[in-house]
Scaffold this motif. Sequence first.
Motif, PDB file in Angstrom:
ATOM      1  N   VAL A   1      14.256  -5.949  -2.854  1.00  0.00           N
ATOM      2  CA  VAL A   1      14.756  -6.747  -3.967  1.00  0.00           C
ATOM      3  C   VAL A   1      16.193  -6.322  -4.218  1.00  0.00           C
ATOM      4  O   VAL A   1      16.458  -5.148  -4.476  1.00  0.00           O
ATOM      5  CB  VAL A   1      13.904  -6.546  -5.238  1.00  0.00           C
ATOM      6  CG1 VAL A   1      14.544  -7.256  -6.423  1.00  0.00           C
ATOM      7  CG2 VAL A   1      12.492  -7.050  -5.021  1.00  0.00           C
ATOM      8  N   VAL A   2      17.105  -7.266  -4.100  1.00  0.00           N
ATOM      9  CA  VAL A   2      18.527  -6.977  -4.279  1.00  0.00           C
ATOM     10  C   VAL A   2      18.938  -7.462  -5.663  1.00  0.00           C
ATOM     11  O   VAL A   2      18.989  -8.669  -5.929  1.00  0.00           O
ATOM     12  CB  VAL A   2      19.380  -7.665  -3.190  1.00  0.00           C
ATOM     13  CG1 VAL A   2      20.858  -7.313  -3.385  1.00  0.00           C
ATOM     14  CG2 VAL A   2      18.908  -7.251  -1.798  1.00  0.00           C
TER      15      VAL A   2
ATOM     16  N   GLU B   1      11.234  -8.397   4.802  1.00  0.00           N
ATOM     17  CA  GLU B   1      11.540  -7.802   6.103  1.00  0.00           C
ATOM     18  C   GLU B   1      10.296  -7.321   6.830  1.00  0.00           C
ATOM     19  O   GLU B   1      10.384  -6.691   7.886  1.00  0.00           O
ATOM     20  CB  GLU B   1      12.527  -6.645   5.909  1.00  0.00           C
ATOM     21  CG  GLU B   1      13.856  -7.102   5.311  1.00  0.00           C
ATOM     22  CD  GLU B   1      14.827  -5.953   5.090  1.00  0.00           C
ATOM     23  OE1 GLU B   1      14.416  -4.780   5.286  1.00  0.00           O
ATOM     24  OE2 GLU B   1      15.986  -6.219   4.726  1.00  0.00           O
ATOM     25  N   GLY B   2       9.120  -7.627   6.262  1.00  0.00           N
ATOM     26  CA  GLY B   2       7.874  -7.217   6.892  1.00  0.00           C
ATOM     27  C   GLY B   2       7.208  -8.360   7.634  1.00  0.00           C
ATOM     28  O   GLY B   2       7.822  -9.397   7.921  1.00  0.00           O
TER      29      GLY B   2
ATOM     30  N   VAL C   1      -0.098  -6.375  -6.905  1.00  0.00           N
ATOM     31  CA  VAL C   1       0.487  -5.086  -7.282  1.00  0.00           C
ATOM     32  C   VAL C   1       1.562  -4.712  -6.276  1.00  0.00           C
ATOM     33  O   VAL C   1       1.325  -4.697  -5.063  1.00  0.00           O
ATOM     34  CB  VAL C   1      -0.586  -3.983  -7.337  1.00  0.00           C
ATOM     35  CG1 VAL C   1       0.055  -2.623  -7.627  1.00  0.00           C
ATOM     36  CG2 VAL C   1      -1.632  -4.314  -8.388  1.00  0.00           C
ATOM     37  N   THR C   2       2.755  -4.438  -6.769  1.00  0.00           N
ATOM     38  CA  THR C   2       3.860  -3.969  -5.931  1.00  0.00           C
ATOM     39  C   THR C   2       4.506  -2.771  -6.612  1.00  0.00           C
ATOM     40  O   THR C   2       4.284  -2.520  -7.807  1.00  0.00           O
ATOM     41  CB  THR C   2       4.922  -5.059  -5.724  1.00  0.00           C
ATOM     42  OG1 THR C   2       5.341  -5.553  -6.993  1.00  0.00           O
ATOM     43  CG2 THR C   2       4.375  -6.210  -4.894  1.00  0.00           C
TER      44      THR C   2
ATOM     45  N   ASP D   1       9.857  -1.821  -1.610  1.00  0.00           N
ATOM     46  CA  ASP D   1       8.446  -1.438  -1.547  1.00  0.00           C
ATOM     47  C   ASP D   1       8.136  -1.223  -0.073  1.00  0.00           C
ATOM     48  O   ASP D   1       7.916  -2.188   0.676  1.00  0.00           O
ATOM     49  CB  ASP D   1       7.562  -2.535  -2.138  1.00  0.00           C
ATOM     50  CG  ASP D   1       6.089  -2.120  -2.205  1.00  0.00           C
ATOM     51  OD1 ASP D   1       5.686  -1.242  -1.416  1.00  0.00           O
ATOM     52  OD2 ASP D   1       5.351  -2.680  -3.044  1.00  0.00           O
ATOM     53  N   PRO D   2       8.144   0.022   0.413  1.00  0.00           N
ATOM     54  CA  PRO D   2       7.988   0.270   1.855  1.00  0.00           C
ATOM     55  C   PRO D   2       6.633  -0.148   2.406  1.00  0.00           C
ATOM     56  O   PRO D   2       6.504  -0.425   3.598  1.00  0.00           O
ATOM     57  CB  PRO D   2       8.196   1.787   1.969  1.00  0.00           C
ATOM     58  CG  PRO D   2       7.921   2.332   0.612  1.00  0.00           C
ATOM     59  CD  PRO D   2       8.316   1.267  -0.354  1.00  0.00           C
ATOM     60  N   LEU D   3       5.624  -0.231   1.535  1.00  0.00           N
ATOM     61  CA  LEU D   3       4.296  -0.606   2.013  1.00  0.00           C
ATOM     62  C   LEU D   3       4.287  -2.017   2.578  1.00  0.00           C
ATOM     63  O   LEU D   3       3.633  -2.302   3.583  1.00  0.00           O
ATOM     64  CB  LEU D   3       3.278  -0.490   0.872  1.00  0.00           C
ATOM     65  CG  LEU D   3       1.825  -0.826   1.231  1.00  0.00           C
ATOM     66  CD1 LEU D   3       1.281   0.195   2.216  1.00  0.00           C
ATOM     67  CD2 LEU D   3       0.968  -0.879  -0.024  1.00  0.00           C
TER      68      LEU D   3
END
Length: 731
Positions: free
Chosen positions: A146-147, A168-169, A99-100, A139-141
Amino acid sequence: MAIIIDKEKLLFHLQGSNTSYVMQVIRDGYLAHLYWGKKIQNYRGSNKIIFMDRGFSPNPAGADRAFSLDTIPQEYPSFGNSDFRIPAYQLQLENGSTVTDFRYKEHRVYQGKPKLKGLPSTYAEDDGEVETLEIILEDPLIEVKVVLSYSLYQKWDVITRSVRFDNEGQQQLKLLRALSASVDFRDDEYELITLYGAHNNEKNIARRKILPGIQMVDSCRGASSPHQAPFMALVREGTDEDQGEVYAFNLVYSGNFTAQTQVDSYRNTRVTMGINPFDFTWQLEPEESFQTPEVVMVYTENGLGGMSRIYHDLYRNRLCRGPFRDKERPILINNWEATYFDFDADKIEQLAKEAQSVGVELFVLDDGWFGKRDDDNTSLGDWVVDRRKLPDGLPDLANRIRNLGMEFGLWFEPEMVSIDSDLYRKHPDWCIHVPDRPYTLGRNQLMLDLSRKEVCEYIVKSVSDILSDVPITYVKWDMNRHMTDVGSAALPPERQRETAHRYILGLYSIMEELTSKFPHVLFESCSSGGGRFDAGMLYYMPQTWTSDNTDAICRLKIQWGTSLVYPPITMGAHVSTVPNHQVGRITPLETRGYVAMAGNLGYELDLTTLTVEEKEVVKKQIALYKEMRSLIQFGNFYRIINPFDENEAAWCFVSEDQTEMAASYFKVLSQPAAAIKTLKFKGLNPDYVYRNIETGELFGGDELMHVGITLTRVKQDFLGLFWRFVKEDII
């Protein structure tokens, strides 16, 4: 400005010469699709999205019951956050969940079009001809972006789409699905057109009404395949060659693909296209990115012919590359059907002399010149000349042919390896395989593992050594089996499902290096004919062998279907012997010539066996083609009579300035009590007067298009007729 942005409403309007594409960030940062179709000057929201409570359509947290992603037209939908339809992507997190929740973060617009890392794509010669919009979802979580990339070719009315995933996470993620484009339509009043076939029977046209549920074409063969093509079009009922709305999608990719339509319970239609998620995952490490291939999207209200001419013009000028893009292609002869594996240098030279005498410009030596290649059981991978057949080597043979005033070309199949080969004996782990499993053979050969850098380097060196040592100006690059036993000895277990895509990336890297290193060589792609006739290969090789089936009557359909997307200059089309080697049909030499002249003309027969009269026909064919080669290869192509629907076929080529036309008509079987036929041409200037080069007769362009010409009634099967008209200056 081609891309209009309302910054307050976050509304994006991509405006071509004749088309508009509109999307907007709606509540809570979701990106909605609003319109794609005929150009509008301004979008003011006349087709508002109606939010309403639908049973079993859940709502994202914090939204009211009327807001559900399950009923909203979206630009890049996910799964698991209230939308049950086909998702465009799916990520698996470290905790195993999929889930995103990606929402709008920012956007940027700039002139020009960037290259896609490691992938072919359309391009801009001048930044002013393309404008690109990037919409970044986040999705900051999980700190992933996504570009979404949209490039608008305003002149061509083309929008290209691709997607990049940026991790980036700190989580190690798995991409389970990463499609390149998704478009939601708000109705289901469409018919679906796709291209299907098989070896020797490529690019048949399927057309059917879309229905509730999923309709899909795909390939899981490791190649785009002759069985289904990475192309799909939605058309309105009644759409034909000349009128009607068309929404077309073509994937610039040569590997496993999927293209789907889904009609939901409320008669909305979702189209998705991209890398096939079947047997695909991709490990996305922290600070890594994944780039999807490009989808080329075309809208027109001018029917299938209008769609095709947009694709043809764009692909001729902004997909194909290199010095051969704008050059007339040579007339060639290939020795395969003349000799198969049974030849020596003297025999080849004799064939070349015959070819030179009738005006052929290029001689191509096909399979059997290397290793101990007397049949298809051995020697693939051993790219060393067979001195039994060519005792003085390839340079000697090439120079013999060049001394006749012809160019020399050579066949390779570099992606493959025979078990009976020095390469396999030295590197058995270099093939695509699964440990401890028996091999599946195709054409008695295995596929090399192009996901491995050392394998790619070997192929580049092997081919480069030949091209550096021999005066070669043409390469036929063949690929004669599909991928089974999918696995790589060089990849860890968690990356095994990356093998097929990494293979294609390796292939593209090989082609980029070789075509850059040898720009004087015309590369022609082949995969037992049209098994990998796709836009991805055209980026590196500006023409493709359309089909191993050289029968002229079969080729009417094969070349017609191929022309839906790909321009005639990209199609290899040869005259072969009769009875035809694929279907046994006997057709007139004139008819075979007229069909082959609708692409890059070539010959695939033993000229030494022809009669004096037949050689004279061939000589005249070649002289005629040379006169009008520029028209065929760079003119506009119009389909007139569809061989899939009729017992006949017709098409014409018209120069860009409408001053010249060449047209062909074909009748398959002669019929009793047949009607008198009138043929109406297309694409001419109605105000011009045209002269029939053969008869001297003068007709207006309007007369030729709207009244037509009466066809001579000939009682003959497999009939071919041909005309040339030129603009007459009337004083």
